[in-house]
Design a protein around this motif. Structure first.
Motif, PDB file in Angstrom:
ATOM      1  N   PRO A 210       0.803  -1.225   0.000  1.00 24.66           N
ATOM      2  CA  PRO A 210       0.000   0.000   0.000  1.00 24.66           C
ATOM      3  C   PRO A 210       0.840   1.282   0.000  1.00 24.66           C
ATOM      4  N   ALA A 211       1.800   1.394   0.934  1.00 20.82           N
ATOM      5  CA  ALA A 211       2.596   2.632   1.109  1.00 20.82           C
ATOM      6  C   ALA A 211       1.689   3.859   1.086  1.00 20.82           C
ATOM      7  N   ASP A 212       0.641   3.804   1.885  1.00 17.13           N
ATOM      8  CA  ASP A 212      -0.413   4.824   1.850  1.00 17.13           C
ATOM      9  C   ASP A 212      -0.618   5.541   3.176  1.00 17.13           C
ATOM     10  N   GLY A 213       0.217   5.214   4.162  1.00 20.84           N
ATOM     11  CA  GLY A 213       0.032   5.806   5.477  1.00 20.84           C
ATOM     12  C   GLY A 213      -1.265   5.374   6.137  1.00 20.84           C
ATOM     13  N   GLY A 214      -1.838   4.260   5.669  1.00 18.09           N
ATOM     14  CA  GLY A 214      -3.084   3.738   6.242  1.00 18.09           C
ATOM     15  C   GLY A 214      -4.337   4.391   5.701  1.00 18.09           C
ATOM     16  N   GLN A 215      -4.201   5.261   4.718  1.00 17.38           N
ATOM     17  CA  GLN A 215      -5.365   6.005   4.211  1.00 17.38           C
ATOM     18  C   GLN A 215      -6.315   5.138   3.382  1.00 17.38           C
ATOM     19  N   LEU A 216      -5.815   4.085   2.777  1.00 16.83           N
ATOM     20  CA  LEU A 216      -6.657   3.225   1.927  1.00 16.83           C
ATOM     21  C   LEU A 216      -7.083   1.942   2.644  1.00 16.83           C
ATOM     22  N   LEU A 217      -6.728   1.806   3.918  1.00 18.31           N
ATOM     23  CA  LEU A 217      -6.988   0.577   4.673  1.00 18.31           C
ATOM     24  C   LEU A 217      -8.038   0.811   5.750  1.00 18.31           C
ATOM     25  N   PHE A 218      -8.865  -0.232   6.007  1.00 21.07           N
ATOM     26  CA  PHE A 218     -10.000  -0.078   6.918  1.00 21.07           C
ATOM     27  C   PHE A 218     -10.248  -1.349   7.719  1.00 21.07           C
ATOM     28  N   SER A 219     -10.646  -1.164   8.966  1.00 17.84           N
ATOM     29  CA  SER A 219     -11.171  -2.274   9.753  1.00 17.84           C
ATOM     30  C   SER A 219     -12.635  -2.469   9.357  1.00 17.84           C
ATOM     31  N   ASN A 220     -13.289  -3.494   9.905  1.00 21.89           N
ATOM     32  CA  ASN A 220     -14.704  -3.706   9.617  1.00 21.89           C
ATOM     33  C   ASN A 220     -15.532  -2.479   9.970  1.00 21.89           C
ATOM     34  N   GLU A 221     -15.302  -1.949  11.179  1.00 21.10           N
ATOM     35  CA  GLU A 221     -16.080  -0.808  11.650  1.00 21.10           C
ATOM     36  C   GLU A 221     -15.804   0.433  10.797  1.00 21.10           C
ATOM     37  N   GLU A 245      -4.068 -10.966   9.586  1.00 17.85           N
ATOM     38  CA  GLU A 245      -5.475 -11.307   9.360  1.00 17.85           C
ATOM     39  C   GLU A 245      -5.620 -12.769   8.948  1.00 17.85           C
ATOM     40  N   PHE A 246      -4.732 -13.228   8.094  1.00 18.82           N
ATOM     41  CA  PHE A 246      -4.801 -14.610   7.604  1.00 18.82           C
ATOM     42  C   PHE A 246      -4.654 -15.611   8.746  1.00 18.82           C
ATOM     43  N   LEU A 247      -3.670 -15.395   9.603  1.00 18.43           N
ATOM     44  CA  LEU A 247      -3.392 -16.354  10.673  1.00 18.43           C
ATOM     45  C   LEU A 247      -4.397 -16.270  11.814  1.00 18.43           C
ATOM     46  N   ASN A 248      -4.994 -15.107  12.006  1.00 15.61           N
ATOM     47  CA  ASN A 248      -5.855 -14.910  13.175  1.00 15.61           C
ATOM     48  C   ASN A 248      -7.331 -14.718  12.835  1.00 15.61           C
ATOM     49  N   SER A 249      -7.710 -15.013  11.587  1.00 19.05           N
ATOM     50  CA  SER A 249      -9.115 -14.936  11.151  1.00 19.05           C
ATOM     51  C   SER A 249      -9.719 -13.565  11.419  1.00 19.05           C
ATOM     52  N   LYS A 250      -8.980 -12.516  11.093  1.00 20.23           N
ATOM     53  CA  LYS A 250      -9.464 -11.151  11.243  1.00 20.23           C
ATOM     54  C   LYS A 250      -9.867 -10.596   9.877  1.00 20.23           C
ATOM     55  N   LYS A 251     -10.696  -9.563   9.895  1.00 16.38           N
ATOM     56  CA  LYS A 251     -11.145  -8.924   8.661  1.00 16.38           C
ATOM     57  C   LYS A 251     -10.491  -7.553   8.508  1.00 16.38           C
ATOM     58  N   ARG A 252     -10.028  -7.288   7.298  1.00 17.32           N
ATOM     59  CA  ARG A 252      -9.466  -5.991   6.972  1.00 17.32           C
ATOM     60  C   ARG A 252      -9.844  -5.680   5.528  1.00 17.32           C
ATOM     61  N   TRP A 253      -9.986  -4.412   5.221  1.00 19.75           N
ATOM     62  CA  TRP A 253     -10.454  -4.022   3.900  1.00 19.75           C
ATOM     63  C   TRP A 253      -9.573  -2.916   3.323  1.00 19.75           C
ATOM     64  N   CYS A 254      -9.651  -2.781   1.996  1.00 21.52           N
ATOM     65  CA  CYS A 254      -8.922  -1.690   1.342  1.00 21.52           C
ATOM     66  C   CYS A 254      -9.773  -1.092   0.237  1.00 21.52           C
ATOM     67  N   LEU A 255      -9.519   0.149  -0.064  1.00 25.28           N
ATOM     68  CA  LEU A 255     -10.091   0.770  -1.257  1.00 25.28           C
ATOM     69  C   LEU A 255      -9.208   0.394  -2.435  1.00 25.28           C
ATOM     70  N   TRP A 256      -9.743  -0.403  -3.343  1.00 26.70           N
ATOM     71  CA  TRP A 256      -8.983  -0.875  -4.504  1.00 26.70           C
ATOM     72  C   TRP A 256      -9.491  -0.107  -5.726  1.00 26.70           C
ATOM     73  N   LEU A 257      -8.736   0.899  -6.146  1.00 24.55           N
ATOM     74  CA  LEU A 257      -9.187   1.852  -7.152  1.00 24.55           C
ATOM     75  C   LEU A 257      -8.455   1.684  -8.481  1.00 24.55           C
TER      76      LEU A 257
END
Length: 483
Positions: A210-221, A245-257
């Motif tokens: 990403p190299a986005d400073g976390g701007q394109l990444l999101f938790s579920n909430e 997320e893969f190892l611990n069954s967590k959800k994470r999302w990104c804006l894929w533009l």
């Protein structure tokens, strides 16, 4: 000492004082401390300081010892003692042995250090304790994974490897013909970086960065809140799979533009705000050119039309297997993972086997003590089964599918839970045992009773696969012509 050897040794009171020099061992001429003629052995427990945490003085000292050789920045501080000893014992019968972190016989360091030790200074390893866990009683002292390597400037017909099936237990001794830099009874081979696999298997890539400073990444909430504010952004959200997320069954999302129309991006007010923040972050980064594409990940390796195998780049050393999984092209792989597009159940089965894990433990680098899986060192150099039959391939695929099915039967457990040695379900243990048998059979009819036996076999196979890489091209003879 008297009790141990059955002979009385009078050592007290002290009548003879030792010569003790308090100095920097890498900056001191050892021969000024003790003459080679008076010495039989060098033994030591040099400092455990990793290549990334040495201070400036230590780095400069190591560079001087290695005489500005290439890639010294990859080496741990302890390697300076090895090279210093190798220089000191030239043309003598002196034997040396050091306790060290096992990092010097794993990953990239091995080829850098031991190529010099073996080829420039004619060092031979006489004995070795393979990886064991060492700790002392000091308060707050962390356990370290160590090896002990004994070496000299001459060969010996009797070589010994001490193998630890349990790294916290006692070793058993193995007689060896040769001990190579990976502490295996095999020829002196160096596993260097390779840009492509040595076998006919799909290529491995890094995940998307990403190299986005976390701007394109999101938790579920965060994702739900964002969509509530900007409903039209929903179609641009994709699940992001990082190692955690893969190892611990967590959800994470990104804006894929990646394929968004400029006109549509302009109309997405809150998305555009995030993109602008990325631009600002990248403008002051070490790669300001990335500010020209602020809506995209800095590095995109996502397969367009293929599902892929995903391997976390870092995984706990306590697991018997590194958990690996399949994902759809709709899932975005994070750069904390490695991906293999165009892969299938056969590839998954071999990579999830004890045979592959033996290779990983021996060749991969470590982050602290965790496995640090490498594309260029581990995967691209891995010797896959030679000419497996269709029946063997099918059996591996069937057993691999059973592993996946057993995992799926525990929907409330993460992979970290399933592959924890203390909580791994018996059904999954059994499925992996069956898969191991199938993979072993594809390699050989012999029984691989120990990890050392597996590595001996794999190094022989590696040598066979790479033999042509080391054949020097003979110069072409030119015909003489009359003038």
């Amino acid at each position: 000492i008297s009790n141990e050897f059955g002979q009385y040794f009078a050592r007290l009171p002290l009548k003879k004082s030792a010569k003790i020099v308090h100095a920097d061992a890498l900056e001191t001429d050892w021969e000024n401390v003790v003459s080679k003629n008076e010495l039989s052995y060098i033994i030591g427990n040099p400092p455990f300081i990793g290549s990334r945490i040495m201070n400036k003085i230590q780095k400069e000292s190591l560079i001087r010892v290695f005489e500005n050789a290439k890639n010294i920045g990859e080496l741990d501080y302890v390697t300076g003692w090895y090279l210093k000893a190798a220089k000191y014992i030239q043309n003598t019968q002196i034997k040396a042995a050091f306790v060290s972190t096992n990092s010097i016989v794993q990953g990239l360091q091995t080829a850098i250090l031991w190529n010099i030790m073996l080829n420039k200074y004619d060092i031979k390893i006489h004995f070795a304790h393979r990886t064991f866990r060492w700790s002392n009683e000091a308060k707050g002292n962390a356990a370290v994974y160590c090896v002990i390597i004994g070496f000299a400037n001459f060969d010996t017909p009797v070589k010994r490897i001490f193998e630890y099936e349990d790294i916290k237990g006692e070793p058993h001794e193995i007689k060896a013909k040769n001990i190579n830099p990976y502490l295996v009874d095999a020829k002196d081979i160096f596993i260097d970086k390779k840009s492509n696999p040595i076998c006919n298997v799909p290529e491995m890539n890094f995940g998307n960065m990403p190299a986005d400073g976390g701007q394109l990444l999101f938790s579920n909430e965060e994702k739900n809140e964002f969509i509530f504010k900007e409903p039209n952004s929903i179609k641009y959200f994709k699940e992001l799979i990082s190692a955690h997320e893969f190892l611990n069954s967590k959800k994470r999302w990104c804006l894929w533009l990646e394929n968004i129309e400029p006109s549509e991006l302009k109309n997405l007010k809150f998305v555009l705000e995030r993109v602008n923040n990325v631009r600002k972050i990248r403008e002051i980064s070490s790669r300001p050119q990335l500010a020209q594409i602020p809506h995209l990940f800095a590095q995109i390796t996502q397969p367009k039309n293929l599902d892929f195998i995903l391997i976390p780049a870092h995984s706990s050393e306590n697991r018997k297997y590194i958990p690996i999984g399949f994902f759809s092209k709709e899932n975005i792989a994070h750069n904390s993972c490695l991906i293999i597009p165009n892969s299938n159940l056969f590839h998954f089965g071999v990579l999830m086997s004890t045979m592959h894990m033996a290779w990983v433990k021996t060749t991969c680098g470590r982050l602290e003590s965790r496995y640090r899986y490498s594309k260029d060192i581990v995967y691209n150099n891995y010797p896959w089964p030679e000419n497996p039959s269709e029946k063997q391939i099918k059996t591996i695929e069937e057993k691999a599918q059973i592993v996946l099915d057993v995992r799926a039967s525990f929907p409330d457990s993460s992979l970290a839970d399933l592959y924890n040695p203390l909580t791994m379900p018996p059904a999954l243990v059994k499925a992996h045992n069956e898969l191991d048998k199938a993979v072993d059979a594809a390699y050989s009819k012999q029984n691989f009773s120990t990890e050392a036996k597996r590595m001996e076999f794999l190094f022989e196979l590696y040598e066979k696969y790479t033999a042509d890489l080391f054949v020097k091209e003979k110069p072409k003879k030119t015909k003489k012509t009359d003038i």
